[in-house]
Structures are given as C-alpha cells and as structure tokens.
Design a protein around this motif. Structure first.
Motif, PDB file in Angstrom:
ATOM      1  N   TRP A  14       0.711  -1.198  -0.115  1.00  0.00           N
ATOM      2  CA  TRP A  14      -0.113   0.156   0.046  1.00  0.00           C
ATOM      3  C   TRP A  14       0.938   0.991  -0.175  1.00  0.00           C
ATOM      4  O   TRP A  14       0.659   2.211  -0.687  1.00  0.00           O
ATOM      5  CB  TRP A  14      -0.969   0.079   1.154  1.00  0.00           C
ATOM      6  CG  TRP A  14      -1.835   1.293   1.229  1.00  0.00           C
ATOM      7  CD1 TRP A  14      -1.883   1.911   2.455  1.00  0.00           C
ATOM      8  CD2 TRP A  14      -2.600   1.861   0.276  1.00  0.00           C
ATOM      9  NE1 TRP A  14      -2.749   3.131   2.241  1.00  0.00           N
ATOM     10  CE2 TRP A  14      -3.231   3.009   0.971  1.00  0.00           C
ATOM     11  CE3 TRP A  14      -2.894   1.490  -1.107  1.00  0.00           C
ATOM     12  CZ2 TRP A  14      -3.991   3.888   0.286  1.00  0.00           C
ATOM     13  CZ3 TRP A  14      -3.641   2.441  -1.663  1.00  0.00           C
ATOM     14  CH2 TRP A  14      -4.342   3.624  -0.992  1.00  0.00           C
ATOM     15  N   GLN A  18       0.879   4.043  -2.952  1.00  0.00           N
ATOM     16  CA  GLN A  18       0.573   5.484  -2.838  1.00  0.00           C
ATOM     17  C   GLN A  18       1.601   6.139  -3.453  1.00  0.00           C
ATOM     18  O   GLN A  18       1.532   7.145  -4.309  1.00  0.00           O
ATOM     19  CB  GLN A  18       0.525   5.643  -1.412  1.00  0.00           C
ATOM     20  CG  GLN A  18      -0.883   5.235  -0.760  1.00  0.00           C
ATOM     21  CD  GLN A  18      -0.761   5.399   0.585  1.00  0.00           C
ATOM     22  OE1 GLN A  18      -1.352   6.704   0.963  1.00  0.00           O
ATOM     23  NE2 GLN A  18      -0.459   4.604   1.391  1.00  0.00           N
ATOM     24  N   CYS A  21       1.618   6.331  -7.444  1.00  0.00           N
ATOM     25  CA  CYS A  21       0.652   6.931  -7.954  1.00  0.00           C
ATOM     26  C   CYS A  21       0.900   8.506  -7.808  1.00  0.00           C
ATOM     27  O   CYS A  21       0.724   9.465  -8.617  1.00  0.00           O
ATOM     28  CB  CYS A  21      -1.050   6.427  -7.212  1.00  0.00           C
ATOM     29  SG  CYS A  21      -1.447   5.063  -7.871  1.00  0.00           S
ATOM     30  N   LYS A  22       1.344   8.801  -6.630  1.00  0.00           N
ATOM     31  CA  LYS A  22       1.857  10.271  -6.248  1.00  0.00           C
ATOM     32  C   LYS A  22       2.942  10.681  -7.285  1.00  0.00           C
ATOM     33  O   LYS A  22       2.734  11.927  -7.853  1.00  0.00           O
ATOM     34  CB  LYS A  22       1.939  10.606  -4.877  1.00  0.00           C
ATOM     35  CG  LYS A  22       0.773  10.565  -4.031  1.00  0.00           C
ATOM     36  CD  LYS A  22       1.220  10.651  -2.498  1.00  0.00           C
ATOM     37  CE  LYS A  22       0.068  10.430  -1.533  1.00  0.00           C
ATOM     38  NZ  LYS A  22       0.444  10.412  -0.086  1.00  0.00           N
ATOM     39  N   VAL A  30      -4.194   9.633 -13.012  1.00  0.00           N
ATOM     40  CA  VAL A  30      -4.037   8.717 -11.874  1.00  0.00           C
ATOM     41  C   VAL A  30      -5.344   8.830 -11.038  1.00  0.00           C
ATOM     42  O   VAL A  30      -5.909   9.803 -10.603  1.00  0.00           O
ATOM     43  CB  VAL A  30      -3.002   9.038 -10.828  1.00  0.00           C
ATOM     44  CG1 VAL A  30      -2.637   8.176  -9.633  1.00  0.00           C
ATOM     45  CG2 VAL A  30      -1.707   9.091 -11.993  1.00  0.00           C
ATOM     46  N   GLU A  31      -5.825   7.511 -10.507  1.00  0.00           N
ATOM     47  CA  GLU A  31      -6.874   7.521  -9.593  1.00  0.00           C
ATOM     48  C   GLU A  31      -6.187   6.675  -8.267  1.00  0.00           C
ATOM     49  O   GLU A  31      -5.780   5.427  -8.643  1.00  0.00           O
ATOM     50  CB  GLU A  31      -8.082   6.793 -10.284  1.00  0.00           C
ATOM     51  CG  GLU A  31      -8.616   7.414 -11.326  1.00  0.00           C
ATOM     52  CD  GLU A  31      -9.792   6.498 -11.985  1.00  0.00           C
ATOM     53  OE1 GLU A  31     -10.570   5.566 -11.194  1.00  0.00           O
ATOM     54  OE2 GLU A  31      -9.770   6.610 -13.172  1.00  0.00           O
ATOM     55  N   LEU A  32      -6.548   7.261  -7.431  1.00  0.00           N
ATOM     56  CA  LEU A  32      -6.072   6.706  -6.232  1.00  0.00           C
ATOM     57  C   LEU A  32      -7.132   6.335  -5.167  1.00  0.00           C
ATOM     58  O   LEU A  32      -7.954   7.132  -4.912  1.00  0.00           O
ATOM     59  CB  LEU A  32      -5.003   7.397  -5.177  1.00  0.00           C
ATOM     60  CG  LEU A  32      -4.256   6.897  -4.161  1.00  0.00           C
ATOM     61  CD1 LEU A  32      -3.589   5.695  -4.425  1.00  0.00           C
ATOM     62  CD2 LEU A  32      -3.286   7.886  -3.254  1.00  0.00           C
ATOM     63  N   GLY A  37      -5.017   1.528  -7.031  1.00  0.00           N
ATOM     64  CA  GLY A  37      -4.570   2.695  -7.610  1.00  0.00           C
ATOM     65  C   GLY A  37      -4.473   2.515  -9.402  1.00  0.00           C
ATOM     66  O   GLY A  37      -4.412   1.213  -9.805  1.00  0.00           O
TER      67      GLY A  37
END
Length: 95
Positions: A14, A18, A21-22, A30-32, A37
């Motif tokens: 996880w 994160q 994605c960031k 990007v979709e978190l 993600g």
C-alpha cells in the motif's frame, strides 16, 4: 489489448502503491482509491491493488511490445520506492 499480471510479495504494498501514484500524478491521469490505484499511460493502463500479503499489478497495453516496455517501467519505478527490499520479485504472467 494485451495484458499481464504480477503479484509482488511485500508487506509495504500500500505504501509503494501510494508513492507510485503520487509520483506519476504529476504527468499522468491517476486514480488513487482505498488500497488501489490506476495509472493511465498513453498506450497502457496499470491497475494496482494492495493487501497484507503484497501488491498486485495488472498491465494492459495496446501491443505486446508496449506491454514488455511497461513491465520494465513499472518494476523499475517500484524498485526505486522499495529500495530497502529491491529488487522486488516480479513474476509477470499473461492475463
């Protein structure tokens, strides 16, 4: 479209999801979500899910050549964030 899936054993899935994605959100769509993600590249989509056992990465690309390239892109970026565990064991399987 062609697909591949890898399940990467790590207790920090996880956290890495994160970070990844960031990192890509600066240039890509990007979709978190909650423990998941999605990263949309120009010729591929990476869908990631994390649980206690690891990180599942599903890649879907427009061609086998793009899929192979994107496997390298995703795994190298994840290894940068997982430098304490790197290299992470990616075992890509056709989907």
């Amino acid at each position: 479209m062609t697909k591949a899936i890898a399940i990467v054993p790590t207790e920090n899935g996880w956290k890495y999801l994160q970070q990844l994605c960031k990192h890509w959100a600066h240039k890509l769509e990007v979709e978190l979500g909650e423990k998941s993600g999605i990263v949309r590249f120009s010729e591929a989509v990476a869908t990631m899910r994390a649980d206690d056992a690891g990180l599942t990465v599903e890649l879907e690309a427009v061609s086998p050549e793009v899929l192979e390239r994107m496997k390298g892109v995703v795994s190298s970026h994840l290894d940068r964030f997982a430098f304490r565990e790197a290299p992470l064991p990616f075992e890509w399987k056709a989907a």
